[in-house]
Design a protein around this motif. Structure first.
Motif, PDB file in Angstrom:
ATOM      1  N   UNK A 190       0.724  -1.163  -0.202  1.00 23.16           N
ATOM      2  CA  UNK A 190      -0.014  -0.005   0.052  1.00 23.16           C
ATOM      3  C   UNK A 190       0.948   1.164  -0.030  1.00 23.16           C
ATOM      4  N   UNK A 191       0.520   2.270  -0.190  1.00 24.01           N
ATOM      5  CA  UNK A 191       1.072   3.571  -0.201  1.00 24.01           C
ATOM      6  C   UNK A 191       0.264   4.660   0.568  1.00 24.01           C
ATOM      7  N   UNK A 192       1.066   5.247   1.793  1.00 24.17           N
ATOM      8  CA  UNK A 192       0.361   6.272   2.326  1.00 24.17           C
ATOM      9  C   UNK A 192       0.080   7.517   1.796  1.00 24.17           C
ATOM     10  N   UNK A 193      -1.050   8.005   1.770  1.00 16.59           N
ATOM     11  CA  UNK A 193      -1.427   9.156   1.264  1.00 16.59           C
ATOM     12  C   UNK A 193      -1.805  10.225   2.122  1.00 16.59           C
ATOM     13  N   UNK A 194      -2.077  10.023   3.317  1.00 21.38           N
ATOM     14  CA  UNK A 194      -2.405  10.960   4.307  1.00 21.38           C
ATOM     15  C   UNK A 194      -2.092  10.265   5.679  1.00 21.38           C
ATOM     16  N   UNK A 195      -1.780  11.301   6.703  1.00 20.67           N
ATOM     17  CA  UNK A 195      -1.487  10.690   8.012  1.00 20.67           C
ATOM     18  C   UNK A 195      -2.533  11.793   9.010  1.00 20.67           C
ATOM     19  N   UNK A 196      -3.115  10.845   9.872  1.00 22.95           N
ATOM     20  CA  UNK A 196      -4.067  11.208  10.679  1.00 22.95           C
ATOM     21  C   UNK A 196      -3.769  12.362  11.695  1.00 22.95           C
ATOM     22  N   UNK A 197      -2.772  13.249  11.733  1.00 16.54           N
ATOM     23  CA  UNK A 197      -2.279  14.355  12.303  1.00 16.54           C
ATOM     24  C   UNK A 197      -1.972  15.388  11.466  1.00 16.54           C
ATOM     25  N   UNK A 198      -1.625  16.413  11.789  1.00 21.93           N
ATOM     26  CA  UNK A 198      -1.046  17.625  11.021  1.00 21.93           C
ATOM     27  C   UNK A 198       0.149  17.386  10.402  1.00 21.93           C
ATOM     28  N   UNK A 199       0.308  17.575   9.131  1.00 20.32           N
ATOM     29  CA  UNK A 199       1.631  17.121   8.364  1.00 20.32           C
ATOM     30  C   UNK A 199       2.677  17.830   8.746  1.00 20.32           C
ATOM     31  N   UNK A 200       4.072  17.320   8.885  1.00 23.19           N
ATOM     32  CA  UNK A 200       5.201  17.977   9.012  1.00 23.19           C
ATOM     33  C   UNK A 200       5.980  18.567   7.753  1.00 23.19           C
ATOM     34  N   UNK A 201       5.936  19.915   7.779  1.00 25.62           N
ATOM     35  CA  UNK A 201       6.579  20.687   6.716  1.00 25.62           C
ATOM     36  C   UNK A 201       8.163  20.317   6.598  1.00 25.62           C
ATOM     37  N   UNK A 202       8.744  20.194   5.223  1.00 30.67           N
ATOM     38  CA  UNK A 202       9.958  20.115   5.273  1.00 30.67           C
ATOM     39  C   UNK A 202      10.530  21.128   4.411  1.00 30.67           C
ATOM     40  N   UNK A 203      11.956  21.381   4.485  1.00 31.80           N
ATOM     41  CA  UNK A 203      12.343  22.588   3.838  1.00 31.80           C
ATOM     42  C   UNK A 203      12.030  22.542   2.355  1.00 31.80           C
ATOM     43  N   UNK A 204      11.982  23.750   1.833  1.00 33.21           N
ATOM     44  CA  UNK A 204      11.605  23.962   0.449  1.00 33.21           C
ATOM     45  C   UNK A 204      13.037  24.345  -0.187  1.00 33.21           C
ATOM     46  N   UNK A 205      13.548  23.525  -1.337  1.00 29.86           N
ATOM     47  CA  UNK A 205      14.546  24.042  -2.110  1.00 29.86           C
ATOM     48  C   UNK A 205      14.371  24.144  -3.712  1.00 29.86           C
TER      49      UNK A 205
END
Length: 377
Positions: free
Chosen positions: A68-83
């Protein structure tokens, strides 16, 4: 269009920066399974997290390795640095900003701005991702035997998997030091360098990553429909055209198989027939086992390909692959189960090697190809 199922992460089976492999339990059915998660999209997950799983391919019994592939997590998503500012997966909820090798601000921008040539570099072009470890293993074997140190770079297109992190072969080849870099082109992402398209990806491989030998193919997975042109492997012909137009030497691996249960892929695959007969409008070097009759394809091909017969035993192929630690399968079959496939890939890789050695010695591509065609390579 999408089958979503709620699951709970029971265990993180594998943890890397770009990918997590998970054991999950589906809430409704109680069944357990495995799932793939890409932390750059939604942040990392932990045991106990509830996740929404795209279960579509598993329920259709398609070739995702049962994941399966994770499409969403049941908590606020964690941002990652924008490059960077080039978007891949554009106009989807998971679009990501990446710095490509071509864009302003990249250390390679000045090189790419006016660069238009591969300067005769040989580029080995495969259809299936399973060809990659066979080709690179062959190159490393020849390098050790001849005392050479070529820089090897993999250019991954977006015809199959988009995240390069999904490939265990890329991970292993990189850890072994057999791959000196990767380029992810188009909407594929996660390589050493990102590229907007295949053309600039090839130029980045040669001029930014200083590749001596380049391998091009899609990532894991291929789509086919039993129609003449309805398969993602048509990109092999497009890659031949790209390499030729950039002044490189395209070396095309024909897909030859004996053990496939599907008649259209037994012997010379109908994919290769289509690619070399009509998609590739530029000539390619086409290595093939000398006992394989490709005369019909030679008659029908629009381009004047260079047909290079070779002889390689099963024992020689096994020797070239012996140092590679992972099992290599194509469509589920091993070297012993489909020796023709593996022999063809290894022989094509060795032909590309001979081209590189000749060009390094100052021969022009046409001279090297003529030598190989005459059996003197």
């Amino acid at each position: 269009m999408i089958r979503w199922e709620l699951g709970r992460v029971e265990e993180v089976l594998e943890e890397r920066e770009e990918i997590q492999r998970l054991k999950v339990r589906l809430v409704e059915s109680g069944e357990t399974g495995t799932a793939v998660h890409y932390p750059p999209l939604l942040g990392r997950v932990e045991a106990g997290d509830e996740v929404w799983l795209n279960a579509t391919a598993v329920r259709l019994s398609l070739g995702t390795g049962g994941n399966h592939f994770v499409g969403w997590v049941n908590r606020p998503p964690r941002s990652t640095p924008v490059r960077g500012h080039i978007m891949k997966l554009r106009y989807t909820p998971w679009q990501i900003a990446l710095r490509t090798g071509e864009e302003q601000g990249s250390p390679h921008h000045e090189i790419l701005r006016d660069c238009r040539s591969l300067e005769g570099a040989p580029v080995l072009i495969g259809e299936l991702h399973s060809m990659l470890p066979v080709a690179v293993s062959t190159w490393r074997y020849l390098a050790d035997r001849e005392g050479a140190e070529p820089r090897i770079v993999y250019v991954m297109t977006d015809g199959g998997a988009l995240p390069i992190a999904l490939s265990r072969h890329v991970q292993t080849l990189t850890e072994l030091g057999w791959l000196n870099g990767t380029v992810t082109a188009g909407h594929a992402f996660g390589g050493t360098l990102e590229a907007v398209n295949l053309y600039s990806g090839l130029l980045l491989a040669v001029h930014a990553l200083k590749a001596d030998l380049v391998f091009v193919s899609m990532g894991p997975g291929i789509v086919g429909t039993e129609t003449a042109y309805g398969f993602t492997g048509v990109e092999q012909g497009q890659a031949i055209n790209a390499v030729h137009s950039l002044g490189g030497v395209p070396v095309a691996i024909p897909r030859l198989q004996k053990a496939d249960r599907r008649l259209r892929h037994r012997g010379l695959s109908h994919h290769t027939r289509t690619v070399l007969a009509s998609v590739a409008l530029a000539p390619a070097v086409v290595p093939h086992p000398e006992d394989q009759d490709l005369s019909e394809l030679r008659r029908t091909a629009k381009a004047k390909h260079h047909w290079i017969p070779f002889r390689l035993s099963l024992e020689q192929v096994a020797e070239r692959m012996s140092a590679y630690p992972l099992a290599v399968r194509t469509m589920g079959r091993t070297l012993e189960e489909d020796p023709l496939f593996f022999t063809t890939v290894a022989g094509a890789a060795e032909t590309a090697w001979r081209l590189w050695r000749d060009l390094s010695d100052g021969l022009a591509p046409a001279e090297s190809i003529a030598r190989l065609a005459s059996g003197n390579g």
